[in-house]
Write an enzyme that holds these catalytic residues in place. Structure first.
Site, PDB file in Angstrom:
ATOM      1  N   GLU A   1      -4.315   8.361   6.660  1.00 25.70           N
ATOM      2  CA  GLU A   1      -5.293   7.374   6.068  1.00 25.70           C
ATOM      3  C   GLU A   1      -5.649   6.355   7.280  1.00 25.70           C
ATOM      4  OE1 GLU A   1      -5.785   4.695   2.285  1.00 25.70           O
ATOM      5  OE2 GLU A   1      -3.989   5.766   2.603  1.00 25.70           O
TER       6      GLU A   1
ATOM      7  N   HIS B   1       0.713  -1.060   0.040  1.00 25.79           N
ATOM      8  CA  HIS B   1      -0.146   0.023   0.189  1.00 25.79           C
ATOM      9  C   HIS B   1       0.860   1.154  -0.122  1.00 25.79           C
ATOM     10  CE1 HIS B   1      -2.476   2.877   2.198  1.00 25.79           C
ATOM     11  NE2 HIS B   1      -3.220   2.777   1.293  1.00 25.79           N
TER      12      HIS B   1
ATOM     13  N   GLU C   1       2.109   1.773  -3.352  1.00 24.26           N
ATOM     14  CA  GLU C   1       0.782   2.415  -4.386  1.00 24.26           C
ATOM     15  C   GLU C   1       0.916   3.767  -4.365  1.00 24.26           C
ATOM     16  OE1 GLU C   1      -3.543   3.860  -3.771  1.00 24.26           O
ATOM     17  OE2 GLU C   1      -3.079   1.415  -3.001  1.00 24.26           O
ATOM     18  N   HIS C   2       1.079   4.222  -2.950  1.00 25.37           N
ATOM     19  CA  HIS C   2       1.068   5.972  -2.574  1.00 25.37           C
ATOM     20  C   HIS C   2       2.305   6.370  -3.522  1.00 25.37           C
ATOM     21  CE1 HIS C   2      -1.799   6.923   0.554  1.00 25.37           C
ATOM     22  NE2 HIS C   2      -1.987   5.850   0.364  1.00 25.37           N
TER      23      HIS C   2
END
Length: 452
Positions: A148, A68, A71-72
């Site tokens: 997040e 993840h 991905e950012h």
């Protein structure tokens, strides 16, 4: 097209017609890159997705949350584009772009007008192959991801969902949170995430899917040109094998989890091991899910909301993976009604396990599922995702007609038998809200079908 189409990994070219005269084509490049397109007649836009078959379940110790995190970072710039350049490339033409990290894959996608598809392919290819992963951007994004995670921790449904997966799958990788934990993100090192990138982002890992207004040959040519400008290897290689579908039997952890939060409403989740994405009983599961908790006419909705007024939202869900699955029931209710609502949800599932569903319910479920699928396929996003899941997960393309034919073969006994099997597995109960763990009594079965 009369039935499912197999997608063998050694087939260089495939072409067939899908429902509605959509042309589906697939090309395997020498480097192992797979390109699938679905040309939708009359479309003036297209959705393109760049898929990599790595998800949170693939992370090794010390890498938790790296998928993840990566991905950012891929939106933060390349050798030739800044983060702003990437954003402007899509937004200046009215396009949409984003990414999703899942337990078994990561997808970077965009939806644009047909005249902007070439540029979208160029930008996404640059992001995937040439991400800078600059140390400064790494630290900035660490803060963004922590925010997040904090946002998700403020959402009781997110908290309950994560804890349900932990409970049902225990120590299995599918039980881990996709985004990692605040601790793992704080401890993440740029070099480790970079190593994760180099290991999993290679030509043989890449699947590109495009649906909408697309010319296959031109899209393949444009992609090859974009990849030729990248630092990726041009050596011939076979695509990575698909995941094993050998079933795993998870060992659940805590059967009852209560997360005390000072909230006006409590979230109630019940879950148990489900079936995998390639299980032949997926159509029966779809019917079961529809009848039990698939809408306003479902048993859960009618019993808990309409007849008793105990919840606003109540439904069932059934995520599946290559070698396992989960079946769950959800409701949000006043904390004082948690035990009642939990027991009612389980009772409804037990009734299906005992007595099955009616022919009228089966027919209604077939109509709901068929109509929903047909409406969803009006959208190029849905078709792009269907191509990606077919290539990465199941290894076969199942068109609308073939899917409806499979659903039509589901018998009443199939639904009852599957419900019985699901209920024979261990039950996990998760509550998030103003509930005392010491005084909470979890639901219990009274079903003859599942009582030893």
């Amino acid at each position: 097209m009369n039935g499912p189409v197999s997608l063998p990994l050694d087939s260089v070219e495939l072409s067939f017609r899908a429902t509605g005269d959509a042309l589906v084509r697939r090309t395997l490049l020498p480097t192992g890159v797979r390109v699938l397109t679905e040309q939708m007649p009359g479309a003036r836009s297209a959705t393109v997705g760049f898929w990599v078959a790595v998800g949170s379940r693939d992370e090794q110790p010390g890498e938790r949350g790296s998928t993840h995190f990566l991905e950012h970072l891929l939106f933060k710039g390349t050798a030739t584009r800044s983060a702003l350049d990437i954003a402007v490339a899509f937004e200046s033409v009215g396009g949409e772009h984003n990414a999703a990290t899942a337990k078994e894959y990561t997808c970077y996608y965009a939806r644009v007008r047909d005249v902007d598809l070439d540029d979208a392919v160029d930008v996404l290819a640059d992001m995937l192959t040439s991400s800078a992963l600059e140390p400064g951007e790494f630290e900035t994004e660490r803060g963004v991801i922590l925010e997040e995670l904090a946002m998700a921790d403020d959402d009781p449904a997110d908290v309950a969902g994560e804890r349900l997966f932990e409970s049902v799958f225990g120590a299995h990788p599918l039980g881990r949170p996709i985004g990692g934990s605040p601790e793992s993100i704080r401890e993440a090192r740029r070099d480790d995430v970079h190593a994760h990138y180099l290991t999993n982002y290679r030509p043989r890992d890449l699947v590109v899917t495009i649906a909408g207004a697309v010319d296959h040959d031109h899209a393949v040519e444009r992609l090859e040109q974009a990849l030729a400008r990248s630092p990726w290897s041009t050596e011939a290689a076979p695509p990575v094998p698909r995941r094993s579908t050998e079933l795993v039997v998870p060992t659940p952890s805590e059967p009852v989890v209560v997360v005390r939060r000072p909230l006006e409403q409590a979230t109630v989740l019940l879950g148990m091991p489900g079936i995998s994405a390639t299980d032949d009983r997926r159509p029966a599961l779809a019917v079961l899910n529809s009848v039990l908790g698939g809408g306003m006419s479902s048993r859960l909705f009618q019993e808990i909301r309409e007849r008793r007024g105990l919840a606003y939202s109540v439904y069932s869900f059934a995520p599946s993976y290559s070698d396992a699955g989960l079946f769950g029931l959800y409701a949000g209710c006043t904390p004082s009604n948690v035990e009642t609502v939990g027991q009612l949800m389980l009772d409804e599932l037990d009734r299906v396990a005992d007595s099955g569903v009616t022919e009228l319910e089966r027919e209604r479920a077939l109509g709901q599922l068929g109509g929903a699928a047909a409406l969803a396929l009006e959208d190029s996003d849905t078709r792009m995702n269907r191509l990606g899941r077919a290539e990465l997960s199941t290894g076969e393309f199942v068109d609308l007609d073939a899917s409806l034919a499979r659903l039509g073969r589901v018998r009443l006994d199939d639904v009852r038998d599957l419900a019985r099997e699901l209920r024979s597995g261990p039950l996990s109960t998760v509550i998030v809200g103003d509930v005392e763990a010491s005084s909470f009594t979890p639901p219990t079965t009274t079903s003859a079908a599942v009582t030893p």
